[in-house]
Design a protein around this motif. Structure first.
Motif, PDB file in Angstrom:
ATOM      1  N   TYR A   1       0.828  -1.215   0.000  1.00  0.00           N
ATOM      2  CA  TYR A   1       0.000   0.000   0.000  1.00  0.00           C
ATOM      3  C   TYR A   1       0.859   1.261   0.000  1.00  0.00           C
ATOM      4  O   TYR A   1       0.471   2.282  -0.568  1.00  0.00           O
ATOM      5  CB  TYR A   1      -0.966   0.000   1.193  1.00  0.00           C
ATOM      6  CG  TYR A   1      -0.377   0.356   2.535  1.00  0.00           C
ATOM      7  CD1 TYR A   1      -0.435   1.665   2.996  1.00  0.00           C
ATOM      8  CD2 TYR A   1       0.217  -0.604   3.345  1.00  0.00           C
ATOM      9  CE1 TYR A   1       0.088   2.004   4.239  1.00  0.00           C
ATOM     10  CE2 TYR A   1       0.737  -0.278   4.575  1.00  0.00           C
ATOM     11  CZ  TYR A   1       0.664   1.023   5.021  1.00  0.00           C
ATOM     12  OH  TYR A   1       1.176   1.358   6.240  1.00  0.00           O
ATOM     13  N   LEU A   2       2.056   1.160   0.576  1.00  0.00           N
ATOM     14  CA  LEU A   2       2.965   2.320   0.548  1.00  0.00           C
ATOM     15  C   LEU A   2       3.583   2.486  -0.828  1.00  0.00           C
ATOM     16  O   LEU A   2       3.773   3.601  -1.301  1.00  0.00           O
ATOM     17  CB  LEU A   2       4.059   2.157   1.597  1.00  0.00           C
ATOM     18  CG  LEU A   2       3.633   2.462   3.027  1.00  0.00           C
ATOM     19  CD1 LEU A   2       4.804   2.247   3.976  1.00  0.00           C
ATOM     20  CD2 LEU A   2       3.125   3.892   3.129  1.00  0.00           C
TER      21      LEU A   2
ATOM     22  N   ARG B   1      -7.405   1.487  -0.244  1.00  0.00           N
ATOM     23  CA  ARG B   1      -7.915   2.420   0.755  1.00  0.00           C
ATOM     24  C   ARG B   1      -6.775   2.969   1.623  1.00  0.00           C
ATOM     25  O   ARG B   1      -6.663   4.174   1.851  1.00  0.00           O
ATOM     26  CB  ARG B   1      -8.903   1.655   1.631  1.00  0.00           C
ATOM     27  CG  ARG B   1      -9.934   2.406   2.355  1.00  0.00           C
ATOM     28  CD  ARG B   1     -11.289   2.208   1.690  1.00  0.00           C
ATOM     29  NE  ARG B   1     -11.723   3.484   1.174  1.00  0.00           N
ATOM     30  CZ  ARG B   1     -11.939   4.518   1.963  1.00  0.00           C
ATOM     31  NH1 ARG B   1     -11.780   4.438   3.258  1.00  0.00           N
ATOM     32  NH2 ARG B   1     -12.335   5.645   1.448  1.00  0.00           N
TER      33      ARG B   1
ATOM     34  N   GLU C   1      -2.607   7.477   2.698  1.00  0.00           N
ATOM     35  CA  GLU C   1      -1.250   8.043   2.619  1.00  0.00           C
ATOM     36  C   GLU C   1      -1.185   9.200   1.629  1.00  0.00           C
ATOM     37  O   GLU C   1      -0.570  10.222   1.888  1.00  0.00           O
ATOM     38  CB  GLU C   1      -0.255   6.959   2.196  1.00  0.00           C
ATOM     39  CG  GLU C   1      -0.041   5.878   3.233  1.00  0.00           C
ATOM     40  CD  GLU C   1       0.619   6.417   4.501  1.00  0.00           C
ATOM     41  OE1 GLU C   1       1.623   7.128   4.382  1.00  0.00           O
ATOM     42  OE2 GLU C   1       0.112   6.133   5.596  1.00  0.00           O
TER      43      GLU C   1
ATOM     44  N   ALA D   1      -2.543  12.211   3.056  1.00  0.00           N
ATOM     45  CA  ALA D   1      -1.651  12.787   4.066  1.00  0.00           C
ATOM     46  C   ALA D   1      -0.579  13.649   3.412  1.00  0.00           C
ATOM     47  O   ALA D   1      -0.007  14.522   4.060  1.00  0.00           O
ATOM     48  CB  ALA D   1      -0.997  11.687   4.897  1.00  0.00           C
TER      49      ALA D   1
ATOM     50  N   LEU E   1      -3.096  18.596  15.673  1.00  0.00           N
ATOM     51  CA  LEU E   1      -4.194  18.130  14.831  1.00  0.00           C
ATOM     52  C   LEU E   1      -5.478  18.858  15.230  1.00  0.00           C
ATOM     53  O   LEU E   1      -5.679  19.180  16.402  1.00  0.00           O
ATOM     54  CB  LEU E   1      -4.373  16.622  14.978  1.00  0.00           C
ATOM     55  CG  LEU E   1      -3.150  15.789  14.574  1.00  0.00           C
ATOM     56  CD1 LEU E   1      -3.452  14.314  14.751  1.00  0.00           C
ATOM     57  CD2 LEU E   1      -2.740  16.094  13.154  1.00  0.00           C
TER      58      LEU E   1
ATOM     59  N   GLY F   1      -8.711  15.774  11.921  1.00  0.00           N
ATOM     60  CA  GLY F   1      -7.366  15.230  11.979  1.00  0.00           C
ATOM     61  C   GLY F   1      -6.390  15.926  11.061  1.00  0.00           C
ATOM     62  O   GLY F   1      -5.232  15.562  11.002  1.00  0.00           O
TER      63      GLY F   1
ATOM     64  N   PRO G   1      -3.837  18.865   9.993  1.00  0.00           N
ATOM     65  CA  PRO G   1      -2.966  19.667  10.852  1.00  0.00           C
ATOM     66  C   PRO G   1      -3.364  21.138  10.841  1.00  0.00           C
ATOM     67  O   PRO G   1      -3.723  21.676   9.805  1.00  0.00           O
ATOM     68  CB  PRO G   1      -1.582  19.474  10.226  1.00  0.00           C
ATOM     69  CG  PRO G   1      -1.835  19.114   8.807  1.00  0.00           C
ATOM     70  CD  PRO G   1      -3.159  18.399   8.774  1.00  0.00           C
TER      71      PRO G   1
END
Lengths: 259, 259
Positions: B14-15, B54, B59, B62, B205, B219, B221
DNA sequence: TAGTGGTCTAGACCACACA
DNA sequence: GTGTGGTCTAGACCACTAC
């Protein structure tokens, strides 16, 4: 099965569970040093599947209240006394007193500190760094990459880049320990008098790689701070690229009123 | 099935997928305004299950490069022309030129801006604010709470607190629009000459309430920034308490080298 | 070896957006 | 309606930690 849903639509179950755990920590039911129940125990206790507990724990980690380690579990963190990263940390008097900026601050906060050298040697300057140094991208520079600890936990990585023509005349910069007052003191010793420092802060969420290096939960907030050290001659003789755990610092800046 | 694993242990699938998507955005294969392929399409393309895609998309989000909305998909964000929150935004010349700090910056970045007044009137100073103003907690002060927009999206809430003895002599502070140059210009008009501003930044956050006010994902920042405005007489005549969407700003500070 | 967290699957249903 | 993301299940195997 495959059926979703419990009762409360609106707020997902995994968030309810995360909130409950966070509240238990804040209320002191779970104290610093305590282990959070294992995921399988939480699975039983809440009657949900492992995936749901997993998502809940991601949220709990994002709160910064626990420290999770593979094969071990999640431990409630000590609440570190947040430290002031004041803009007076670059005073010459600190350097002359033998203290580099980082140590001057941690001492002040009554915390223990440790520095680990990760890399020291030549490197090609990344594009953004080269531009700040007024060099072409890819030019060889001296790079010093350190990992800083406070009270045993990593809180910051910092990479200093120094143009080679500056670095080659300062032997201490090529040691692990640059001597009292840190590398800024050595630069001053060799005639580079500082006029100002310019810092750029970009707060954001940690990538996976970053969060593992700083032992953070993925998705924890970090601050990417890059600092130029500018001499009275107007030259940038060092660029320091740092990544800091956001919950470990408070940044304070004084801005003189000017016309 | 239930078999995990593909080839590359060490870095999870997934990364890898997240990284690939982020790189496509950075490289311009996916341009601002483009939609990222839907999760089901990515599922097919990468031959992994929905859950893996998902996690990959979590990621990618993010990274701050995409804007995801339920039922619609993920759109590559506009690359905002670096919104600098520089320490020189408090120059007197800006105020004399009729521009308040916020407008001076947004104009410079070629963005449209809007300010909405949320509250204006007396209030009891919260403890932290009262301390900064040198007042007892609960003392009545003038409070001005505004919500700032850039290009139509809310980016910052700011609440100014001004001691009543200062505020009562400056009629413009009691209007929605304090006039050219903003409230700092009015304070200067009435003999309060600024010596410096002191800003404290705390990145963290967003709480649920905050994220809804700033239209952020929970969530996301944020930066809690509190600024003291200090006069040449050493008095704090205003404290500004702001909450900013972290991904909308870059903070830049110049720190003069001092002994 | 037992227990823990980390990754992954192959489905399911729900809620939102848009035509 | 169709298609999207959001939540959830009930398993599986892997990797790390501690005994």
């Amino acid at each position: 099965m495959g059926t979703a849903v419990g009762g409360d639509r609106a707020v997902p179950r995994y968030l309810q569970i995360a909130e409950e755990i966070v509240q238990q920590i804040r209320a002191g039911v779970l104290k610093p040093g305590d282990m959070v129940p294992s995921e399988s125990e939480l699975t039983d206790r809440y009657g949900v599947s492992g995936g749901t507990i997993r998502k809940a724990m991601v949220e709990v980690r994002a709160s910064g209240l626990v420290d999770t380690r593979h094969g071990k579990g999640s431990m409630v963190k000590d609440r570190p006394p947040v430290r002031l990263r004041s803009s007076d940390r670059f005073r010459r008097s600190h350097r002359r007193g033998g203290k580099a900026a980082y140590l001057a601050e941690t001492d002040q906060a009554g915390a223990t500190s440790e520095v680990r050298m990760l890399y020291r040697g030549t490197a090609e300057a990344p594009a953004e760094i080269a531009e700040r140094l007024g060099l072409d991208a890819g030019t060889q520079v001296l790079a010093r990459r350190r990992l800083y600890f406070r009270n045993g936990t990593p809180v910051e990585t910092a990479t200093s880049y120094i143009p080679w023509d500056v670095a080659k005349e300062i032997p201490e910069l090529h040691n692990d320990n640059p001597g009292p007052g840190g590398i800024y003191a050595r630069l001053e010793d060799h005639g580079h008098e500082f006029a100002e420092f310019m810092e750029t802060l970009v707060p954001r969420l940690a990538t996976k790689a970053e969060s593992s290096e700083l032992a953070l939960s993925p998705g924890a907030p970090v601050v990417h701070l890059v600092r130029n050290a500018v001499t009275t001659e107007g030259r940038v003789v060092e660029v320091c690229d740092t990544l800091m755990a956001a919950d470990q610092f408070v940044w304070e800046y004084r801005i003189p009123a000017v016309d």
